[in-house]
Design a protein around this motif. Structure first.
Motif, short mmCIF file in Angstrom:
data_model
loop_
_atom_site.label_atom_id
_atom_site.label_comp_id
_atom_site.label_asym_id
_atom_site.label_seq_id
_atom_site.Cartn_x
_atom_site.Cartn_y
_atom_site.Cartn_z
N MET A 153 2.57 -11.48 -14.35
CA MET A 153 2.26 -12.15 -12.83
C MET A 153 2.64 -11.31 -11.77
N PHE A 154 3.49 -10.60 -11.96
CA PHE A 154 4.30 -9.40 -10.99
C PHE A 154 2.92 -8.52 -10.88
N VAL A 155 2.26 -7.72 -12.10
CA VAL A 155 1.40 -7.06 -11.76
C VAL A 155 0.03 -7.36 -11.04
N GLU A 156 -0.28 -8.60 -11.55
CA GLU A 156 -1.28 -9.15 -10.42
C GLU A 156 -1.01 -9.31 -9.16
N GLY A 157 0.17 -9.64 -8.87
CA GLY A 157 0.58 -10.05 -7.33
C GLY A 157 0.82 -8.69 -6.50
N PHE A 158 1.15 -7.56 -7.41
CA PHE A 158 1.32 -6.36 -6.77
C PHE A 158 -0.03 -5.71 -6.70
N LEU A 159 -1.06 -5.92 -7.49
CA LEU A 159 -2.34 -5.16 -7.19
C LEU A 159 -2.78 -5.78 -6.21
N ASP A 160 -2.93 -7.20 -5.99
CA ASP A 160 -3.49 -8.06 -4.73
C ASP A 160 -2.76 -7.57 -3.51
N ALA A 161 -1.51 -7.16 -3.54
CA ALA A 161 -0.78 -6.78 -2.26
C ALA A 161 -1.25 -5.03 -2.04
N GLY A 162 -1.93 -4.54 -3.18
CA GLY A 162 -2.35 -3.14 -2.74
C GLY A 162 -1.55 -1.90 -3.16
N CYS A 163 -0.50 -2.60 -4.19
CA CYS A 163 0.32 -1.54 -4.67
C CYS A 163 -0.51 -0.27 -5.29
N GLU A 166 8.16 12.74 -14.91
CA GLU A 166 7.22 13.60 -15.06
C GLU A 166 6.12 13.36 -14.38
N ARG A 167 5.92 12.08 -13.90
CA ARG A 167 4.65 11.67 -13.22
C ARG A 167 4.69 11.45 -11.78
N GLU A 168 5.98 11.11 -11.39
CA GLU A 168 6.29 10.66 -9.92
C GLU A 168 7.55 11.40 -9.58
N ASP A 169 7.50 11.59 -8.10
CA ASP A 169 8.64 12.13 -7.57
C ASP A 169 9.58 11.05 -6.70
N LYS A 170 9.06 9.76 -6.77
CA LYS A 170 9.75 8.67 -6.42
C LYS A 170 9.45 7.52 -6.67
N LEU A 171 10.21 6.18 -6.88
CA LEU A 171 9.67 5.12 -7.23
C LEU A 171 10.31 4.14 -6.19
N ASP A 172 9.30 3.44 -5.76
CA ASP A 172 9.69 2.27 -4.65
C ASP A 172 10.25 1.04 -5.10
N ILE A 173 9.88 0.52 -6.04
CA ILE A 173 10.22 -0.68 -6.72
C ILE A 173 10.49 -0.56 -8.01
N LEU A 174 11.65 -1.39 -8.61
CA LEU A 174 11.92 -1.49 -10.09
C LEU A 174 11.84 -2.85 -10.38
N GLU A 212 0.91 -1.23 -0.05
CA GLU A 212 0.11 0.01 0.01
C GLU A 212 1.07 1.25 0.00
N GLY A 213 0.45 2.16 -0.78
CA GLY A 213 1.15 3.34 -0.72
C GLY A 213 2.46 3.36 -1.80
N ARG A 214 3.02 2.32 -2.15
CA ARG A 214 4.06 2.01 -3.27
C ARG A 214 3.61 2.26 -4.72
N THR A 215 4.52 2.84 -5.41
CA THR A 215 4.68 3.08 -6.86
C THR A 215 5.87 1.81 -7.38
N ALA A 216 5.60 1.24 -8.44
CA ALA A 216 6.37 0.21 -9.03
C ALA A 216 6.41 0.32 -10.66
N LEU A 217 7.61 -0.04 -11.02
CA LEU A 217 7.68 -0.10 -12.50
C LEU A 217 8.25 -1.72 -12.75
N ILE A 218 7.46 -2.42 -13.81
CA ILE A 218 7.89 -3.40 -14.02
C ILE A 218 7.91 -3.52 -15.78
N THR A 219 9.24 -3.81 -16.30
CA THR A 219 9.48 -3.97 -17.47
C THR A 219 8.92 -5.32 -17.98
N GLY A 220 8.63 -5.32 -19.15
CA GLY A 220 8.15 -6.74 -19.66
C GLY A 220 6.90 -6.91 -19.15
#
Length: 205
Positions: A26-36, A82-90, A10-18
């Motif tokens: 699968m990462f997208v689905e898991g991160f959504l379930d975890a409240g990203c 341009e959209r974010e001032d921080k990135l929690d997870i790459l 919760e409250g995190r911002t992530a970038l997933i390449t590919g």
């Protein structure tokens, strides 16, 4: 122990390449379930990125990009900034494979795989270093996760010379990045998946 809180994003911002298919999806689905809170995905094919965004909804932002060049790694980082001032997870997940007999193995097959599997994770992490530092603290470090492969640790039966070399390289590059970026409260790790049935892994299918 509250396991939901333990694994909450919760409250995190992530970038997933590919992130439009396979392990990335699968990462997208898991991160959504975890409240990203917000997940950026990127891949080369515009239609696949758009389809994944449409499937998962407004917490997903798609930015199509070919990350095989340093210029495009910097361009993607600029669009995130341009959209974010921080990135929690790459998640450095974008990857390529190439198989060709030893006698015929081409420079194109070598460069394509090494560029996306080794060069891209390094230069994208470098380009996003400032945003990752902005998110990081000793209490809640930022995270970089490089997606390797069991083929970086043992041989498969195919003529995938550059793929083997690239996946071995990403595991050791992870160690080098981890030793440097921990100073900035950024934890760098790698995982080495096995043979997932995916569009990329025809043999597993």
């Amino acid at each position: 122990m509250d396991t939901k809180a333990l694994f909450s994003l919760e409250g995190r911002t992530a970038l997933i390449t590919g992130g439009s298919r396979g392990i990335g999806k699968m990462f997208v689905e898991g991160f959504l379930d975890a409240g990203c809170e917000r997940i950026y995905i990127t891949a080369r094919k515009v239609d696949q990125v758009e389809a994944t965004v449409a499937e998962f909804g407004d917490r997903i932002v798609g930015i199509p990009m070919d990350l095989s060049t340093v210029e495009n790694c910097k361009a993607l980082a600029g669009q995130i900034a341009e959209r974010e001032d921080k990135l929690d997870i790459l998640i450095n997940n974008a990857g390529a494979a190439w198989g060709e007999p030893f006698e015929e193995f081409s420079e194109a097959g070598w460069d394509k795989v090494m560029d996306i599997n080794v060069k891209s994770p390094f230069f994208l992490t470098q380009a996003l270093h400032g945003l990752l530092k902005n998110a990081a603290s000793p209490e809640r470090p930022a995270k970089v996760i490089n997606i390797g492969s069991i083929d970086g640790m043992r041989l498969n039966p195919w003529d995938t010379y550059s793929y083997h070399a690239s996946k071995s390289s990403i595991l050791y590059l992870t160690k080098r990045l981890a030793a440097r970026l921990i100073r900035d409260n950024i934890i760098v790790t790698a995982i080495a998946p096995g043979a997932f049935e995916s569009d990329m892994n025809r043999a597993a299918r």
